[in-house]
Design a protein around this motif. Structure first.
Motif, PDB file in Angstrom:
ATOM      1  N   ALA A 141       0.825  -1.208   0.000  1.00  0.00           N
ATOM      2  CA  ALA A 141       0.000   0.000   0.000  1.00  0.00           C
ATOM      3  C   ALA A 141       0.856   1.253   0.000  1.00  0.00           C
ATOM      4  CB  ALA A 141      -0.943  -0.003   1.207  1.00  0.00           C
ATOM      5  N   ASP A 142       1.877   1.294   0.846  1.00  0.00           N
ATOM      6  CA  ASP A 142       2.728   2.486   0.933  1.00  0.00           C
ATOM      7  C   ASP A 142       3.445   2.764  -0.388  1.00  0.00           C
ATOM      8  OD1 ASP A 142       1.923   2.782   3.558  1.00  0.00           O
ATOM      9  OD2 ASP A 142       3.844   2.166   4.432  1.00  0.00           O
ATOM     10  N   SER A 143       3.965   1.707  -1.030  1.00  0.00           N
ATOM     11  CA  SER A 143       4.680   1.934  -2.296  1.00  0.00           C
ATOM     12  C   SER A 143       3.712   2.406  -3.381  1.00  0.00           C
ATOM     13  CB  SER A 143       5.431   0.686  -2.737  1.00  0.00           C
ATOM     14  OG  SER A 143       4.547  -0.323  -3.177  1.00  0.00           O
ATOM     15  N   LEU A 144       2.493   1.883  -3.367  1.00  0.00           N
ATOM     16  CA  LEU A 144       1.509   2.327  -4.362  1.00  0.00           C
ATOM     17  C   LEU A 144       1.040   3.759  -4.086  1.00  0.00           C
ATOM     18  CD1 LEU A 144      -0.478  -0.999  -4.734  1.00  0.00           C
ATOM     19  CD2 LEU A 144       0.836   0.136  -6.544  1.00  0.00           C
ATOM     20  N   HIS A 145       0.855   4.117  -2.816  1.00  0.00           N
ATOM     21  CA  HIS A 145       0.481   5.505  -2.494  1.00  0.00           C
ATOM     22  C   HIS A 145       1.569   6.471  -2.973  1.00  0.00           C
ATOM     23  CE1 HIS A 145      -3.270   5.113  -0.333  1.00  0.00           C
ATOM     24  NE2 HIS A 145      -2.767   4.201   0.475  1.00  0.00           N
ATOM     25  N   ALA A 146       2.825   6.120  -2.714  1.00  0.00           N
ATOM     26  CA  ALA A 146       3.934   6.974  -3.143  1.00  0.00           C
ATOM     27  C   ALA A 146       3.979   7.071  -4.661  1.00  0.00           C
ATOM     28  CB  ALA A 146       5.254   6.419  -2.605  1.00  0.00           C
ATOM     29  N   ALA A 147       3.762   5.959  -5.340  1.00  0.00           N
ATOM     30  CA  ALA A 147       3.797   5.962  -6.806  1.00  0.00           C
ATOM     31  C   ALA A 147       2.668   6.797  -7.383  1.00  0.00           C
ATOM     32  CB  ALA A 147       3.718   4.530  -7.338  1.00  0.00           C
ATOM     33  N   SER A 148       1.490   6.758  -6.758  1.00  0.00           N
ATOM     34  CA  SER A 148       0.370   7.546  -7.292  1.00  0.00           C
ATOM     35  C   SER A 148       0.688   9.036  -7.219  1.00  0.00           C
ATOM     36  CB  SER A 148      -0.932   7.241  -6.553  1.00  0.00           C
ATOM     37  OG  SER A 148      -0.948   7.805  -5.265  1.00  0.00           O
ATOM     38  N   THR A 149       1.408   9.431  -6.182  1.00  0.00           N
ATOM     39  CA  THR A 149       1.826  10.830  -6.066  1.00  0.00           C
ATOM     40  C   THR A 149       2.840  11.179  -7.152  1.00  0.00           C
ATOM     41  OG1 THR A 149       1.456  10.761  -3.682  1.00  0.00           O
ATOM     42  CG2 THR A 149       2.860  12.528  -4.509  1.00  0.00           C
ATOM     43  N   ALA A 150       3.774  10.280  -7.398  1.00  0.00           N
ATOM     44  CA  ALA A 150       4.804  10.537  -8.409  1.00  0.00           C
ATOM     45  C   ALA A 150       4.225  10.565  -9.820  1.00  0.00           C
ATOM     46  CB  ALA A 150       5.900   9.475  -8.319  1.00  0.00           C
ATOM     47  N   VAL A 151       3.205   9.761 -10.077  1.00  0.00           N
ATOM     48  CA  VAL A 151       2.609   9.685 -11.412  1.00  0.00           C
ATOM     49  C   VAL A 151       1.639  10.834 -11.653  1.00  0.00           C
ATOM     50  CG1 VAL A 151       1.059   8.289 -12.857  1.00  0.00           C
ATOM     51  CG2 VAL A 151       2.916   7.202 -11.630  1.00  0.00           C
ATOM     52  N   SER A 152       1.055  11.368 -10.577  1.00  0.00           N
ATOM     53  CA  SER A 152       0.041  12.418 -10.722  1.00  0.00           C
ATOM     54  C   SER A 152       0.591  13.618 -11.476  1.00  0.00           C
ATOM     55  CB  SER A 152      -0.442  12.893  -9.350  1.00  0.00           C
ATOM     56  OG  SER A 152      -1.123  11.878  -8.683  1.00  0.00           O
ATOM     57  N   PRO A 153      -0.183  14.116 -12.439  1.00  0.00           N
ATOM     58  CA  PRO A 153       0.249  15.333 -13.121  1.00  0.00           C
ATOM     59  C   PRO A 153       0.091  16.518 -12.174  1.00  0.00           C
ATOM     60  CG  PRO A 153      -1.932  14.704 -13.868  1.00  0.00           C
ATOM     61  CD  PRO A 153      -1.462  13.619 -12.942  1.00  0.00           C
ATOM     62  N   PRO A 154       0.889  17.578 -12.351  1.00  0.00           N
ATOM     63  CA  PRO A 154       0.718  18.752 -11.498  1.00  0.00           C
ATOM     64  C   PRO A 154      -0.665  19.351 -11.733  1.00  0.00           C
ATOM     65  CG  PRO A 154       2.300  19.186 -13.249  1.00  0.00           C
ATOM     66  CD  PRO A 154       1.938  17.745 -13.330  1.00  0.00           C
ATOM     67  N   SER A 155      -1.214  19.944 -10.692  1.00  0.00           N
ATOM     68  CA  SER A 155      -2.556  20.516 -10.806  1.00  0.00           C
ATOM     69  C   SER A 155      -2.557  21.676 -11.790  1.00  0.00           C
ATOM     70  CB  SER A 155      -3.047  21.000  -9.444  1.00  0.00           C
ATOM     71  OG  SER A 155      -2.338  22.160  -9.057  1.00  0.00           O
ATOM     72  N   SER A 156      -3.709  21.932 -12.367  1.00  0.00           N
ATOM     73  CA  SER A 156      -3.826  23.042 -13.330  1.00  0.00           C
ATOM     74  C   SER A 156      -3.568  24.370 -12.641  1.00  0.00           C
ATOM     75  CB  SER A 156      -5.198  23.030 -13.996  1.00  0.00           C
ATOM     76  OG  SER A 156      -6.212  23.100 -13.022  1.00  0.00           O
ATOM     77  N   ARG A 157      -3.937  24.498 -11.369  1.00  0.00           N
ATOM     78  CA  ARG A 157      -3.677  25.751 -10.632  1.00  0.00           C
ATOM     79  C   ARG A 157      -2.178  25.976 -10.483  1.00  0.00           C
ATOM     80  NH1 ARG A 157      -6.780  26.117  -5.221  1.00  0.00           N
ATOM     81  NH2 ARG A 157      -5.927  28.201  -5.329  1.00  0.00           N
ATOM     82  N   LEU A 158      -1.437  24.894 -10.174  1.00  0.00           N
ATOM     83  CA  LEU A 158       0.007  25.027 -10.020  1.00  0.00           C
ATOM     84  C   LEU A 158       0.651  25.384 -11.354  1.00  0.00           C
ATOM     85  CD1 LEU A 158       2.591  24.821  -8.347  1.00  0.00           C
ATOM     86  CD2 LEU A 158       2.586  22.362  -8.787  1.00  0.00           C
TER      87      LEU A 158
END
Length: 194
Positions: A141-158
């Motif tokens: 779970a921890d490795s997948l949570h970390a990976a989802s953060t790394a894969v996420s595109p930056p927000s449109s606001r950012l």
């Protein structure tokens, strides 16, 4: 299954949540008067088998996809890496099921020292196996949570905020966000707003 970064991040996050849920279903080790039920353990082994199949399906889908970007590679790597701890958790629960069957078979034997010792040893093995399953599910779970953060595109606001600022530092940050995430960058990062 799709291959855009947001869909990949959501799929990885959903899989991480599924492993968190499996971890929450584990019996609490250490209570000799409250052993896990054999049916519940068998059901959890079956559910883990389905999760392992889902991990394999994600790896197959992303590997077969011709848009092989570094974010796609990170998704493949993330799903692949979760297979090992998922298998370890299923194996540990298999050990729990085996020891529960032993306890059931020996329940009505005469209370002799050797029988008592064997039953106590089975209880210790159950506790150790439950601890192994807990650790393995947390790792997945921890490795997948970390990976989802790394894969996420930056927000449109950012992205919009970085586009409005023309300082050298913000240009470097914008360039870093535009560059694909490296396959080793799986450590979770928290960005807090005001």
């Amino acid at each position: 299954m799709t291959t855009n970064p947001l869909a990949d991040a959501l799929a990885i996050r959903a899989m991480a949540s599924a492993f968190d849920a499996q971890r929450g279903k584990l019996p609490v080790p250490g209570d000799p008067h409250r052993l896990p039920g054999g049916v519940a353990v068998a059901q959890q082994i079956s559910e883990l088998g389905k999760l392992i199949t889902e991990l394999g399906d994600e790896v197959l889908f992303h590997t077969a996809n011709r848009e092989n970007t570094s974010r796609t590679s990170l998704a493949v790597s993330s799903f692949s890496a979760a297979v090992r701890p998922a298998g370890e958790a299923a194996s540990a629960l298999g050990e729990v099921a085996q020891q529960l069957m032993f306890l059931e078979r020996t329940e009505h034997l005469p209370d002799r020292p050797d029988t008592r010792d064997a039953r106590e040893a089975a209880g210790r093995v159950i506790d150790e196996a439950l601890g192994t399953a807990d650790t393995a599910l947390r790792e997945a779970a921890d490795s997948l949570h970390a990976a989802s953060t790394a894969v996420s595109p930056p927000s449109s606001r950012l992205r919009a905020a970085l586009g409005r600022t023309a300082t050298p530092a913000s240009e470097a940050v914008a360039a870093a966000l535009a560059a694909p995430a490296s396959a080793t960058a799986v450590a979770p990062r928290t960005v807090r707003g005001r």
